[in-house]
Design an enzyme around this catalytic site. Sequence first.
Site, PDB file in Angstrom:
ATOM      1  N   ASP A 185      -2.474  -7.899   2.561  1.00  0.00           N
ATOM      2  CA  ASP A 185      -2.684  -8.135   3.993  1.00  0.00           C
ATOM      3  C   ASP A 185      -2.487  -9.586   4.422  1.00  0.00           C
ATOM      4  OD1 ASP A 185      -3.270  -5.523   4.906  1.00  0.00           O
ATOM      5  OD2 ASP A 185      -5.237  -5.634   3.946  1.00  0.00           O
ATOM      6  N   ASP A 238       2.264   0.047   6.563  1.00  0.00           N
ATOM      7  CA  ASP A 238       1.700  -1.154   7.199  1.00  0.00           C
ATOM      8  C   ASP A 238       2.255  -2.438   6.570  1.00  0.00           C
ATOM      9  OD1 ASP A 238       0.104   1.169   6.855  1.00  0.00           O
ATOM     10  OD2 ASP A 238      -1.691   0.171   7.553  1.00  0.00           O
TER      11      ASP A 238
HETATM   12  N1  GLY Z   1      -3.361  -1.876   8.169  1.00  0.00           N
HETATM   13  C1  GLY Z   1      -4.465  -1.031   8.332  1.00  0.00           C
HETATM   14  C2  GLY Z   1      -4.435  -0.208   9.556  1.00  0.00           C
HETATM   15  O1  GLY Z   1      -3.468  -0.171  10.277  1.00  0.00           O
HETATM   16  O2  GLY Z   1      -5.424   0.433   9.808  1.00  0.00           O
END
Ligand code: GLY
Length: 393
Positions: A98, A158
């Site tokens: 992330d 993501d």
């Molecule tokens: N990246 C985590 C979400 O979109 O919930």
Amino acid sequence: MRSTLSLAETQATLLLREVPAAQASRPAPAGKPPLVSPRTLDAQGNLVLVPARDWTSGFFPGYLWLLSEATGHASWQAPARAYTANIEGEKTNGTTHDMGFKVYCSFGTGYRYTQDPAYKEVLLASARTLSTRFNPVIGAIRSWDHHQDVWGFPVIIDNMLNLELLFAATRLSGDSSFYKIAVQHANTTLRNHFRPDYSTYHVVDYSPANGAVVTRTTHQGAAPESAWARGQGWALYGYTMCYRETGNPAYLAQAERVADYLLRHPNLPADGVPYWDFNAPNIPNEPRDASAGAVMASALYELSTYSQQGAAYRAQADKTLASLAQNYAAPAGTNHGFLLLHSTGSKPAGSEIDVPLSYADYYFMEALVRQQHLAAGREVVAGARVVGAKSKP
Ligand code: GLY
């Protein structure tokens, strides 16, 4: 949008009062890292703060940078700088993919406005750390370290958003290794994450031994074969951004296919703000996800500048943004200062359903700034750069 900006300033002023109050009244337990950024509200309506390591920690600082640009009020830059500083320690945290969400949305967005060389160093250190999660056998960056009993090498859609940090790092340093990792990850994801209708899976699990796909499934969606709304938004945003950074027409084509899937979907509501999953079982009696709507709107503004279907994409982004502003905004002085209501974090986990979320506000404000730029005949903004020349190393 003037009244929306005025509301956004009222709400941000409130949130900047509420965060220190919550830090004082409900600090992190002893021995735990400090709580530095607002994320959402809990079931009792309390403000939920997160430590820097949480994937959402960079959105509030990034939001403040964007608010400064959208309003033309430089006074937002001091709090933006202060909340950005709280994220710096993440530059060496290699336990998660992330990094882009955390560091690029905060330091990257701030760098666009400040050109602060210290911010550049944080971006480069973060990119080096993120690169350690790249596996050359698979050709992708590992997303999660949890669920190791279930998944060998999970990659979630993501993760496409984290590539923007790597492209920026090559541009800022001249070191092409970041760019090469980003391109390999984008290519692997393009090959393996999409269904024939161009909807995307949420999770693809790979074999670290030979790089083969082991499983395609979901974690936050309604079912393995469903189209989780925010994931579709990440795919749209991700391939639009990859086209910007590389000029590879395959990425533009993919972004257009994803956009067309979304815009033609019979379950996309007329206001452009999706239900939390395009295949949720009880549509129309399902929660919306304003965050997905905001991500899609921001991506569509950028895609509109590259695509032959640009007029349709821009019209859709305008419609979604207007819906969010008119029908999803919190009344002034409420919701501890968040701007948008009605987002969904993870419905299957029973977590963050029909609530404000910091990333809904971030992508909404980014979309609004992009709308402003397009209206003024300028290029759309993006992270640490104003979109311009392609950036091959
Ligand atoms: N990246 C985590 C979400 O979109 O919930």
